[in-house]
Motif scaffolding. Structure first.
Motif, PDB file in Angstrom:
ATOM      1  N   LEU A 165       0.849  -1.186   0.000  1.00 33.78           N
ATOM      2  CA  LEU A 165       0.000   0.000   0.000  1.00 33.78           C
ATOM      3  C   LEU A 165       0.886   1.238   0.000  1.00 33.78           C
ATOM      4  CD1 LEU A 165      -2.444  -1.314   2.707  1.00 33.78           C
ATOM      5  CD2 LEU A 165      -3.129  -0.763   0.364  1.00 33.78           C
ATOM      6  N   VAL A 166       0.610   2.171  -0.908  1.00 29.77           N
ATOM      7  CA  VAL A 166       1.411   3.387  -1.008  1.00 29.77           C
ATOM      8  C   VAL A 166       0.514   4.611  -1.145  1.00 29.77           C
ATOM      9  CG1 VAL A 166       3.404   2.217  -2.042  1.00 29.77           C
ATOM     10  CG2 VAL A 166       1.619   3.155  -3.526  1.00 29.77           C
ATOM     11  N   ALA A 167       1.026   5.749  -0.686  1.00 30.21           N
ATOM     12  CA  ALA A 167       0.321   7.026  -0.803  1.00 30.21           C
ATOM     13  C   ALA A 167       1.346   8.143  -0.738  1.00 30.21           C
ATOM     14  CB  ALA A 167      -0.722   7.180   0.289  1.00 30.21           C
ATOM     15  N   SER A 168       0.953   9.338  -1.140  1.00 31.13           N
ATOM     16  CA  SER A 168       1.850  10.491  -1.050  1.00 31.13           C
ATOM     17  C   SER A 168       1.851  11.022   0.377  1.00 31.13           C
ATOM     18  CB  SER A 168       1.397  11.589  -2.009  1.00 31.13           C
ATOM     19  OG  SER A 168       0.161  12.149  -1.575  1.00 31.13           O
ATOM     20  N   ALA A 169       2.930  11.722   0.738  1.00 35.80           N
ATOM     21  CA  ALA A 169       3.014  12.337   2.068  1.00 35.80           C
ATOM     22  C   ALA A 169       1.884  13.350   2.251  1.00 35.80           C
ATOM     23  CB  ALA A 169       4.371  13.009   2.245  1.00 35.80           C
ATOM     24  N   GLY A 170       1.547  14.049   1.167  1.00 37.84           N
ATOM     25  CA  GLY A 170       0.464  15.034   1.252  1.00 37.84           C
ATOM     26  C   GLY A 170      -0.867  14.399   1.579  1.00 37.84           C
ATOM     27  N   TYR A 171      -1.165  13.263   0.944  1.00 37.57           N
ATOM     28  CA  TYR A 171      -2.427  12.582   1.234  1.00 37.57           C
ATOM     29  C   TYR A 171      -2.460  12.120   2.688  1.00 37.57           C
ATOM     30  CZ  TYR A 171      -6.213   9.226   1.282  1.00 37.57           C
ATOM     31  OH  TYR A 171      -7.372   8.556   1.620  1.00 37.57           O
ATOM     32  N   VAL A 234       0.804   9.586  -6.502  1.00 37.85           N
ATOM     33  CA  VAL A 234       1.738  10.704  -6.316  1.00 37.85           C
ATOM     34  C   VAL A 234       0.987  12.032  -6.263  1.00 37.85           C
ATOM     35  CG1 VAL A 234       3.563  12.023  -7.468  1.00 37.85           C
ATOM     36  CG2 VAL A 234       3.745   9.547  -7.302  1.00 37.85           C
ATOM     37  N   GLN A 235      -0.137  12.107  -6.944  1.00 38.14           N
ATOM     38  CA  GLN A 235      -0.933  13.338  -6.981  1.00 38.14           C
ATOM     39  C   GLN A 235      -1.786  13.534  -5.729  1.00 38.14           C
ATOM     40  OE1 GLN A 235      -2.895  13.959 -10.923  1.00 38.14           O
ATOM     41  NE2 GLN A 235      -1.859  12.035 -11.477  1.00 38.14           N
ATOM     42  N   GLY A 236      -1.667  12.602  -4.767  1.00 40.57           N
ATOM     43  CA  GLY A 236      -2.420  12.731  -3.528  1.00 40.57           C
ATOM     44  C   GLY A 236      -3.881  12.366  -3.638  1.00 40.57           C
ATOM     45  N   LEU A 237      -4.205  11.484  -4.589  1.00 38.82           N
ATOM     46  CA  LEU A 237      -5.603  11.165  -4.865  1.00 38.82           C
ATOM     47  C   LEU A 237      -6.107   9.924  -4.138  1.00 38.82           C
ATOM     48  CD1 LEU A 237      -5.666  11.952  -8.687  1.00 38.82           C
ATOM     49  CD2 LEU A 237      -6.325  13.426  -6.772  1.00 38.82           C
ATOM     50  N   GLY A 238      -5.249   9.263  -3.361  1.00 38.47           N
ATOM     51  CA  GLY A 238      -5.699   8.091  -2.622  1.00 38.47           C
ATOM     52  C   GLY A 238      -4.564   7.154  -2.312  1.00 38.47           C
ATOM     53  N   PHE A 246       6.921  -2.010  -9.266  1.00 35.62           N
ATOM     54  CA  PHE A 246       6.483  -0.703  -9.744  1.00 35.62           C
ATOM     55  C   PHE A 246       6.583   0.357  -8.646  1.00 35.62           C
ATOM     56  CE2 PHE A 246       3.875  -3.942 -11.994  1.00 35.62           C
ATOM     57  CZ  PHE A 246       4.535  -3.869 -13.205  1.00 35.62           C
ATOM     58  N   ALA A 247       6.383  -0.058  -7.400  1.00 34.91           N
ATOM     59  CA  ALA A 247       6.400   0.893  -6.285  1.00 34.91           C
ATOM     60  C   ALA A 247       7.806   1.285  -5.876  1.00 34.91           C
ATOM     61  CB  ALA A 247       5.671   0.283  -5.082  1.00 34.91           C
ATOM     62  N   VAL A 248       8.784   0.379  -6.053  1.00 36.69           N
ATOM     63  CA  VAL A 248      10.090   0.575  -5.441  1.00 36.69           C
ATOM     64  C   VAL A 248      10.783   1.853  -5.910  1.00 36.69           C
ATOM     65  CG1 VAL A 248      11.350  -0.831  -7.141  1.00 36.69           C
ATOM     66  CG2 VAL A 248      12.206  -0.631  -4.800  1.00 36.69           C
ATOM     67  N   GLY A 249      10.647   2.214  -7.162  1.00 35.35           N
ATOM     68  CA  GLY A 249      11.268   3.446  -7.652  1.00 35.35           C
ATOM     69  C   GLY A 249      10.704   4.679  -6.977  1.00 35.35           C
ATOM     70  N   TYR A 250       9.386   4.711  -6.782  1.00 32.17           N
ATOM     71  CA  TYR A 250       8.731   5.837  -6.113  1.00 32.17           C
ATOM     72  C   TYR A 250       9.105   5.889  -4.637  1.00 32.17           C
ATOM     73  CZ  TYR A 250       5.784   6.236 -10.290  1.00 32.17           C
ATOM     74  OH  TYR A 250       5.326   6.408 -11.578  1.00 32.17           O
ATOM     75  N   LEU A 251       9.187   4.719  -4.013  1.00 34.04           N
ATOM     76  CA  LEU A 251       9.545   4.669  -2.594  1.00 34.04           C
ATOM     77  C   LEU A 251      10.982   5.142  -2.386  1.00 34.04           C
ATOM     78  CD1 LEU A 251       7.944   1.217  -1.667  1.00 34.04           C
ATOM     79  CD2 LEU A 251       7.068   3.484  -1.075  1.00 34.04           C
ATOM     80  N   GLU A 252      11.885   4.703  -3.250  1.00 38.14           N
ATOM     81  CA  GLU A 252      13.283   5.106  -3.121  1.00 38.14           C
ATOM     82  C   GLU A 252      13.482   6.587  -3.423  1.00 38.14           C
ATOM     83  OE1 GLU A 252      15.183   0.704  -4.208  1.00 38.14           O
ATOM     84  OE2 GLU A 252      15.255   2.328  -5.685  1.00 38.14           O
ATOM     85  N   ALA A 253      12.641   7.140  -4.314  1.00 35.39           N
ATOM     86  CA  ALA A 253      12.726   8.568  -4.643  1.00 35.39           C
ATOM     87  C   ALA A 253      12.032   9.438  -3.597  1.00 35.39           C
ATOM     88  CB  ALA A 253      12.115   8.825  -6.015  1.00 35.39           C
ATOM     89  N   GLY A 254      11.212   8.814  -2.735  1.00 34.48           N
ATOM     90  CA  GLY A 254      10.518   9.561  -1.700  1.00 34.48           C
ATOM     91  C   GLY A 254       9.233  10.228  -2.154  1.00 34.48           C
ATOM     92  N   THR A 255       8.779   9.931  -3.377  1.00 34.08           N
ATOM     93  CA  THR A 255       7.536  10.532  -3.864  1.00 34.08           C
ATOM     94  C   THR A 255       6.303   9.783  -3.375  1.00 34.08           C
ATOM     95  OG1 THR A 255       7.819   9.287  -5.913  1.00 34.08           O
ATOM     96  CG2 THR A 255       8.577  11.577  -5.900  1.00 34.08           C
ATOM     97  N   LEU A 256       6.499   8.550  -2.924  1.00 35.23           N
ATOM     98  CA  LEU A 256       5.443   7.787  -2.279  1.00 35.23           C
ATOM     99  C   LEU A 256       5.993   7.177  -0.992  1.00 35.23           C
ATOM    100  CD1 LEU A 256       3.737   5.859  -5.253  1.00 35.23           C
ATOM    101  CD2 LEU A 256       2.803   7.813  -3.991  1.00 35.23           C
ATOM    102  N   GLU A 257       5.077   6.915  -0.045  1.00 33.25           N
ATOM    103  CA  GLU A 257       5.442   6.265   1.205  1.00 33.25           C
ATOM    104  C   GLU A 257       4.599   5.018   1.390  1.00 33.25           C
ATOM    105  OE1 GLU A 257       4.963   8.984   4.440  1.00 33.25           O
ATOM    106  OE2 GLU A 257       6.176  10.569   3.488  1.00 33.25           O
ATOM    107  N   ARG A 258       5.160   4.035   2.058  1.00 34.30           N
ATOM    108  CA  ARG A 258       4.370   2.839   2.360  1.00 34.30           C
ATOM    109  C   ARG A 258       3.349   3.155   3.444  1.00 34.30           C
ATOM    110  NH1 ARG A 258       7.283  -2.934   2.806  1.00 34.30           N
ATOM    111  NH2 ARG A 258       5.133  -3.449   3.381  1.00 34.30           N
ATOM    112  N   VAL A 259       2.152   2.642   3.248  1.00 29.09           N
ATOM    113  CA  VAL A 259       1.086   2.720   4.241  1.00 29.09           C
ATOM    114  C   VAL A 259       1.031   1.373   4.948  1.00 29.09           C
ATOM    115  CG1 VAL A 259      -1.386   3.069   4.582  1.00 29.09           C
ATOM    116  CG2 VAL A 259      -0.177   4.348   2.798  1.00 29.09           C
ATOM    117  N   LEU A 260       0.944   1.360   6.264  1.00 25.13           N
ATOM    118  CA  LEU A 260       1.000   0.109   7.023  1.00 25.13           C
ATOM    119  C   LEU A 260       2.217  -0.715   6.581  1.00 25.13           C
ATOM    120  CD1 LEU A 260      -2.772  -0.954   7.029  1.00 25.13           C
ATOM    121  CD2 LEU A 260      -1.484   0.026   8.936  1.00 25.13           C
ATOM    122  N   PRO A 261       3.430  -0.207   6.824  1.00 22.53           N
ATOM    123  CA  PRO A 261       4.636  -0.872   6.299  1.00 22.53           C
ATOM    124  C   PRO A 261       4.876  -2.275   6.831  1.00 22.53           C
ATOM    125  CG  PRO A 261       5.193   0.899   7.832  1.00 22.53           C
ATOM    126  CD  PRO A 261       3.738   1.040   7.537  1.00 22.53           C
TER     127      PRO A 261
END
Length: 307
Positions: A165-171, A234-238, A246-261
């Protein structure tokens, strides 16, 4: 040699249920394939197919003959291909199926090194998220996950197929805190629709301590692609449930965060599939060994693990 050619026409026709499709794969005309099979029937003194304007089905004798000659035909073809390799090196066209985005992100970047090692191999790569029939469709190998393993096909594990599960910090900052799986029912979900069935699957979350909980995200939107779901999250939509590759690149870049890691979905393995033969073609063996070596050397199994 004529009998061998007739047997090949028979086996290909039986596999695909059509003289026309067999002819396309053998680079012959449907009439030539039909004539070759007819000659084989005369030589054997039995009818191998029941023919109609709409279908081509094996007779009882045809089924028996197919079971006797199919494996031997593949073994002979593979032996010929191996002997025909350039100066004893793997050679020939290598037909491989792989997921569209996964292949582009993780397999295509390996192509240069593969061809430096095996310059006589000609890649014929197909990018599709659906399962293919390796034998009937003439593929040498396929890479993917969540596939049923048909008879005559073997799989070598490349990496676990975990979803997170992933989401943006803003969301996450703008919505209710998520401490346990039950909290997800208050949040907007970016859900993935199966490309095979068109349905949104019901997922079961697993914790590091092997506890289980149903995924209760509120469906806000659906996507048929994990990469698109990440770009949407990434747009904070959910909150999106996406495959780790697919998630790992976003997680490593910090644009997404794991939810319930501490929680993830276990969806089996991503594997490389190929037809089981006593004598595997050199080009296929080279590709399978190379991909397994590269995944291990780059630590992709650990990188794609959610645990």
């Amino acid at each position: 040699m004529e009998t061998f050619s007739s047997i090949e026409c028979f086996v290909r026709s039986a596999e695909v249920g059509s003289f026309a499709e067999a002819a396309r794969r053998l680079s012959l005309t449907p009439a030539a394939v039909g004539k070759s099979v007819a000659k084989l029937e005369v030589r054997l003194g039995v009818r191998l197919f029941q023919r109609s304007t709409r279908s081509l089905t094996l007779t009882e004798a045809g089924q028996l003959f197919l079971s006797e000659v199919s494996a031997s035909l593949h073994t002979i073809q593979n032996a010929v291909a191996n002997l025909a390799s350039a100066e004893g090196r793997p050679a020939g066209t290598l037909k491989v199926s792989m997921g569209t985005v996964f292949g582009r992100l993780y397999i295509v970047p390996l192509l240069g090194e593969f061809l430096r090692r095996f310059p006589a191999i000609n890649p014929d790569w197909h990018f599709d998220n659906r399962q293919v029939d390796l034998i009937a469709q003439g593929f040498d190998a396929a890479i993917g996950g969540g596939f049923e393993l048909p008879q005559g096909v073997v799989a070598r594990k490349l990496t676990p197929a975990h979803r997170v599960l992933v989401a943006s910090a803003g969301y996450l900052a703008a919505h209710e805190a998520i401490v346990e799986p039950d909290d997800l029912k208050l949040h907007d979900g970016i859900l993935i629709r199966s490309p095979q069935t068109g349905r949104v699957r019901s997922w079961q979350l697993t914790s590091r301590t092997r506890q289980h909980s149903p995924l209760t995200l509120r469906a806000r939107m659906t996507m048929s692609d994990s990469e698109a779901a990440c770009a949407t999250a990434v747009q904070g939509l959910g909150i999106a449930l996406v495959s780790m590759p697919f998630a790992v690149g976003y997680l490593e870049a910090g644009t997404l965060e794991r939810v319930l890691p501490d929680w993830y979905v276990d969806d089996g393995n991503i594997s490389i599939y190929y037809a089981e033969h006593k004598l595997l073609p050199g080009k296929t063996r080279a590709f399978v060994d190379f991909i397994i070596e590269q995944f291990a050397g780059q630590g992709l199994g650990q990188r794609f693990s959610a645990i």
